[in-house]
Scaffold this active site. Structure first.
Site, short mmCIF file in Angstrom:
data_model
loop_
_atom_site.label_atom_id
_atom_site.label_comp_id
_atom_site.label_asym_id
_atom_site.label_seq_id
_atom_site.Cartn_x
_atom_site.Cartn_y
_atom_site.Cartn_z
N THR A 132 0.83 -1.21 0.00
CA THR A 132 0.00 0.00 0.00
C THR A 132 0.86 1.26 0.00
OG1 THR A 132 -1.47 1.28 1.44
CG2 THR A 132 -0.09 -0.33 2.52
N ASP A 133 0.28 2.36 -0.47
CA ASP A 133 1.00 3.64 -0.41
C ASP A 133 1.08 4.16 1.04
OD1 ASP A 133 -1.68 4.33 -0.07
OD2 ASP A 133 -1.66 5.97 -1.53
N GLU A 134 0.30 3.56 1.94
CA GLU A 134 0.27 4.08 3.33
C GLU A 134 1.61 3.88 4.04
OE1 GLU A 134 -3.41 3.36 5.43
OE2 GLU A 134 -4.50 3.15 3.56
N TYR A 157 -1.73 -0.56 11.01
CA TYR A 157 -1.89 -1.19 9.70
C TYR A 157 -0.70 -0.88 8.79
CZ TYR A 157 -3.27 -1.59 4.78
OH TYR A 157 -3.28 -1.86 3.42
N LYS A 161 2.32 -3.32 7.27
CA LYS A 161 2.59 -3.49 5.83
C LYS A 161 4.04 -3.08 5.51
CE LYS A 161 0.19 -4.60 2.91
NZ LYS A 161 -0.19 -5.93 2.34
P1 NAD Z 1 -9.52 -7.31 2.18
O1 NAD Z 1 -9.52 -7.05 3.65
O2 NAD Z 1 -10.77 -7.05 1.40
O3 NAD Z 1 -9.12 -8.83 1.89
C1 NAD Z 1 -8.10 -9.48 2.60
C2 NAD Z 1 -8.26 -10.98 2.39
O4 NAD Z 1 -7.21 -11.64 3.11
C3 NAD Z 1 -9.59 -11.54 2.92
O5 NAD Z 1 -10.18 -12.38 1.96
C4 NAD Z 1 -9.18 -12.31 4.17
O6 NAD Z 1 -10.04 -13.41 4.44
C5 NAD Z 1 -7.78 -12.75 3.82
N1 NAD Z 1 -6.97 -12.98 5.03
C6 NAD Z 1 -6.84 -12.16 6.11
N2 NAD Z 1 -6.04 -12.72 7.03
C7 NAD Z 1 -5.63 -13.93 6.52
C8 NAD Z 1 -4.78 -14.96 6.99
N3 NAD Z 1 -4.20 -14.88 8.20
N4 NAD Z 1 -4.56 -16.03 6.19
C9 NAD Z 1 -5.15 -16.11 4.97
N5 NAD Z 1 -5.98 -15.17 4.48
C10 NAD Z 1 -6.21 -14.08 5.24
O7 NAD Z 1 -8.30 -6.48 1.62
P2 NAD Z 1 -8.10 -5.77 0.20
O8 NAD Z 1 -8.63 -4.38 0.29
O9 NAD Z 1 -8.57 -6.67 -0.88
O10 NAD Z 1 -6.51 -5.67 0.17
C11 NAD Z 1 -5.71 -6.72 -0.38
C12 NAD Z 1 -4.25 -6.34 -0.29
O11 NAD Z 1 -4.02 -5.14 -0.99
C13 NAD Z 1 -3.77 -6.10 1.15
O12 NAD Z 1 -2.48 -6.63 1.27
C14 NAD Z 1 -3.76 -4.59 1.28
O13 NAD Z 1 -2.77 -4.18 2.19
C15 NAD Z 1 -3.42 -4.17 -0.14
N6 NAD Z 1 -3.94 -2.85 -0.56
C16 NAD Z 1 -5.26 -2.51 -0.39
C17 NAD Z 1 -5.71 -1.28 -0.83
C18 NAD Z 1 -7.18 -0.89 -0.73
O14 NAD Z 1 -7.52 0.26 -1.04
N7 NAD Z 1 -8.08 -1.77 -0.34
C19 NAD Z 1 -4.82 -0.38 -1.42
C20 NAD Z 1 -3.48 -0.75 -1.57
C21 NAD Z 1 -3.05 -1.99 -1.14
P1 TYD Z 2 -10.77 4.08 4.42
O1 TYD Z 2 -11.72 3.65 3.34
O2 TYD Z 2 -10.84 3.43 5.75
O3 TYD Z 2 -9.30 3.95 3.79
P2 TYD Z 2 -7.85 4.45 4.37
O4 TYD Z 2 -8.01 4.89 5.76
O5 TYD Z 2 -7.03 3.21 4.28
O6 TYD Z 2 -7.43 5.53 3.45
O7 TYD Z 2 -10.94 5.63 4.65
C1 TYD Z 2 -10.79 6.56 3.57
C2 TYD Z 2 -10.88 7.96 4.15
O8 TYD Z 2 -12.21 8.17 4.66
C3 TYD Z 2 -9.94 8.17 5.34
O9 TYD Z 2 -9.44 9.51 5.29
C4 TYD Z 2 -10.84 8.00 6.56
C5 TYD Z 2 -12.20 8.50 6.06
N1 TYD Z 2 -13.38 7.84 6.68
C6 TYD Z 2 -14.41 8.63 7.23
O10 TYD Z 2 -14.36 9.87 7.21
N2 TYD Z 2 -15.48 7.99 7.79
C7 TYD Z 2 -15.57 6.63 7.85
O11 TYD Z 2 -16.59 6.11 8.41
C8 TYD Z 2 -14.53 5.83 7.26
C9 TYD Z 2 -14.59 4.34 7.29
C10 TYD Z 2 -13.45 6.49 6.68
#
Ligand code: NAD
Ligand code: TYD
Length: 351
Positions: A132-134, A157, A161
């Protein structure tokens, strides 16, 4: 089959889009989807490909080293694309240890299993870590994250990562493991668990519930359509250079409040409500602890070296996304029943 690929976290939001892309696009790859099926994992996300001949689902936990080693021995994986993670910042604030275990220990287990299976013969092998970019921390008004930006994670988190990214690089430098890492900005699209901003707010507007905006709503995120992220992973998996990092992003920055207003306007239209009706649900609540101010990705390297650019403009993407949640009521009702209610009450009770 030309390759056997392990995709971890394939039942989650991004993982399910990636599994679908690979299973459909590469009939000559065997795709094994390993997922623990936590609250965030849902096999209904993959019902359209569950019977595909080149696809297999395995339920399991990446924290269980013996299980992971056995799985690698059984399937003799050629490559790993690792997405399994605890992924929600707010949950990491409430309970960091699940993040430490899955994101750090789980990643180390996968690296050890790959190292031990491949035994230094790394021809046509790859460990692809999805991050992630975080990890880069929080930006002020200027600048963007580059691949060379120093790590400065601020939440449990993002710290977990960042730790996993460091481990992946360390296994390359120390043991020669072939790796790539990509760091992506916030994703939006279908099948996202409604604890994250966009699906949560769509669901709340639909149910006439308050929209809890943290702080003043001025924080900025850079949003990318999830299927464009999956396409980028495909490109990097096939063309990325060993040991490189690629940033993935949409050049699409929004303050939370502006984004929320767009969602409200489109929802008014779709639900036949009067203009401005959904915006009345906006409620400013206590800010998230340590809330990162701004994320913005510079994805020039990916564009110039591998030719990837986003395919979908945000205005179209957000409309498609809203349509998907409105047309998939059963999916939404299933994931928001049971434990979700407890989570929601606990998370928003004191705000
Ligand atoms: P998500 O939470 O929707 O999915 C995570 C999946 O991992 C789930 O299906 C869960 O059951 C599985 N999981 C969790 N713990 C596990 C374990 N111990 N063993 C096996 N499986 C397990 O997450 P996402 O949003 O799809 O993100 C996927 C990846 O991409 C993550 O690594 C996240 O850090 C990265 N990412 C997400 C975003 C975003 O905006 N959602 C952006 C950049 C990077
Ligand atoms: P989120 O979807 O949790 O992603 P991330 O924190 O990983 O960027 O949140 C996106 C943005 O929205 C973040 O600045 C937090 C804000 N947010 C709210 O204002 N209210 C909410 O209920 C949630 C879940 C997020």
């Amino acid at each position: 089959m030309d390759k056997t690929i392990l995709i971890t976290g394939g039942a989650g939001f991004i993982g399910s889009h990636l599994v679908r892309l690979f299973v459909n696009k590469y009939p000559n790859y065997k795709v094994v989807n390993l997922d623990k099926l936590t609250y965030a994992g849902n096999l209904a996300n993959l019902s359209d490909i569950e019977n595909a001949i080149n696809y297999e689902f395995v339920k399991g936990d990446i924290v269980d080293a013996d299980f992971i080693n056995g799985l690698f021995r059984k399937h003799q994986f050629d490559a790993v694309i690792h997405l399994a993670a605890e992924s929600h910042v707010d949950r990491s604030i409430e309970g960091p240890m699940d993040f430490v275990m899955t994101n750090i220990v789980g990643t180390a287990n996968l690296l050890n299993a790959a190292k031990s299976l491949w035994q230094g013969d790394y021809t046509n092998k790859l460990f692809y870590h999805v991050s992630t970019d975080e990890v880069y921390g929080s930006l002020g008004e200027e600048g963007m994250f580059l691949e060379t930006t120093p790590y400065d994670p601020r939440s449990p988190y993002s710290a977990s990562k960042a730790s996993s990214d460091h481990l992946v690089r360390a296994y390359h430098h120390t043991y020669g493991l072939p790796i790539v890492i990509s760091n992506c900005s916030n994703n939006y699209g279908s099948h996202q668990f409604p604890e994250k901003l966009i699906p949560l707010f769509i669901n709340n507007i639909k149910n006439n519930k308050p929209l809890p905006v943290y702080g003043k709503g001025e924080n900025i995120r850079d949003w990318l359509w999830v299927e464009d992220h999956a396409r980028a992973i495909d490109v990097i998996f096939h063309q990325g250079k060993n040991a490189e990092t690629y940033n993935i992003g949409g050049h699409n920055e929004w303050t939370n409040i502006d984004l929320i207003k767009v969602i409200c306007q489109v929802m008014d239209e779709k639900l036949g409500r009067a203009k401005g009706e959904s915006e009345q649900l906006i409620t400013y609540v206590t800010d998230r602890a340590g809330h990162d101010m701004r994320y913005a990705i510079d994805a020039t390297k990916l564009k110039e070296e591998l030719g990837w650019i986003p395919s979908l403009q945000f205005e179209e993407g957000i409309r498609n996304t809203i349509d998907w949640y409105l047309n998939n009521e059963e999916w939404l009702n299933n994931v928001t029943s049971g434990a979700y209610q407890n989570y929601y009450e606990q998370q928003y009770a004191d705000r």
